[in-house]
Design an enzyme around this catalytic site. Structure first.
Site, short mmCIF file in Angstrom:
data_model
loop_
_atom_site.label_atom_id
_atom_site.label_comp_id
_atom_site.label_asym_id
_atom_site.label_seq_id
_atom_site.Cartn_x
_atom_site.Cartn_y
_atom_site.Cartn_z
N LYS A 10 0.85 -1.20 0.00
CA LYS A 10 0.00 0.00 0.00
C LYS A 10 0.88 1.24 0.00
CE LYS A 10 0.89 1.50 4.32
NZ LYS A 10 1.61 2.75 4.61
N LEU A 99 5.59 0.41 3.35
CA LEU A 99 4.65 -0.08 2.33
C LEU A 99 3.73 -1.19 2.86
CD1 LEU A 99 7.18 -0.25 -0.66
CD2 LEU A 99 5.47 1.54 -0.24
N GLY A 101 4.37 -4.18 4.01
CA GLY A 101 4.65 -5.53 3.54
C GLY A 101 4.31 -6.60 4.57
N ASP A 136 -2.20 -1.56 10.40
CA ASP A 136 -2.44 -1.57 8.95
C ASP A 136 -3.08 -2.86 8.45
OD1 ASP A 136 -1.43 0.97 8.51
OD2 ASP A 136 0.58 0.28 7.99
#
Length: 289
Positions: A10, A99, A101, A136
């Site tokens: 993301k 990001l 991950g 997240d």
């Protein structure tokens, strides 16, 4: 039986921090969207009651520090699953890059094991479980494009932004998210207009999106790691339509509409940054099969 699951990265198109909560987390308001850069996970059922993590990437922990491990453990404990699982993680998303991950690997594990173990959970139930693993993970269970509030676990879906190229550049440094938040002085940073970003995304206004990107953590990370600021400046100089740091860094991304410009920027960045990727914006939600 085994199953293959994708775990997309993301980026944050807008990230604001509103204050510190009593539970120690920060209250955030941000817009996240998925991109076509993904880890691939192979989940294989084991007869023995254990969780095994395998990866060729030496930076991927193979114990309970791994969020995919935590996701499997959570499902086993909550639903009294006596079978085990071997999770092979093929890393494409850079580690500790801003990001998500690890969070996406955890989300993919939740979705995959829900199917492998026939748990029958809805995507909303999986997202709720994801919030117990990390801020997240809930978003990553859904994917797509969304406003995230609370500590990041409250998700409201919005339209998919117009398709474009996303160029990512990650310097060869690690950034401690805890240190970035620890150095954040909310009265001394530039706060992005998250509500305006929602409006321009819903209107399909690519130029408006490029004009409105913002990340309240940029100033803090730039002060701690000036090389991240230099990558942003370089990407702007090469002609990206918009440039922003993702999460707490150190990855910087640029939005680019035209193929020819994407190639020019990508090739230019390869000259002085080790990890550079050119991928498409995904922004589409996950579905449970």
């Amino acid at each position: 039986m085994k199953l293959l699951v994708k775990a997309p990265a993301k980026i944050n198109l807008s990230l604001d921090v509103l204050g510190k909560r009593q539970d120690g987390y920060h209250e955030v308001k941000m817009i996240m969207t998925t991109i076509d850069l993904a880890d691939r996970l192979e989940l294989m059922e084991l007869a023995e009651d254990r969780i095994e993590i395998l990866s060729h990437n030496r930076y991927v922990p193979d114990d309970q520090r791994n969020l995919a491990y935590q996701a499997a453990k959570l499902l086993k404990e909550k639903f009294n699953v006596k079978k085990g699982v071997s999770i092979t993680i093929e890393k494409t998303i850079p580690v500790a890059a801003g990001l998500a991950g690890g969070s996406s690997d955890a989300a993919a594990t939740l979705r995959g094991l829900n199917k492998l173990w026939n748990l029958g959970l809805t995507i909303d139930q999986l997202a709720e479980l994801g919030a117990e693993i990390g801020s997240d993970v809930s978003f990553c269970v859904y994917g797509g494009t969304a406003i995230a509030t609370g500590r990041g676990e409250q998700i409201e879906h919005i339209k998919t932004p117009p398709s474009c190229w996303v160029i990512l550049a990650k310097p060869h440094i690690g950034v401690s998210t805890a240190d970035v938040y620890g150095n954040l002085k909310l009265n001394r940073v530039t706060h992005p207009n998250v509500d305006k970003m929602v409006d321009v995304i819903n209107a399909g206004d690519y130029k408006g999106i490029c004009d409105t990107v913002g990340n309240v953590l940029e100033d803090v990370t730039f002060a701690m790691h000036p090389e991240v600021a230099r990558i942003k400046a370089q990407m702007k100089r090469f002609g990206a339509d918009a440039v922003l740091m993702s999460g707490s860094g150190p990855t910087v991304f640029g939005l680019v509409h035209h193929d020819s410009r994407m190639h020019r920027i990508y090739n230019g960045l390869k000259g002085f940054c080790e990890q550079v990727y050119a991928v498409r914006l995904l922004g589409e939600r996950e579905t449970l099969e």
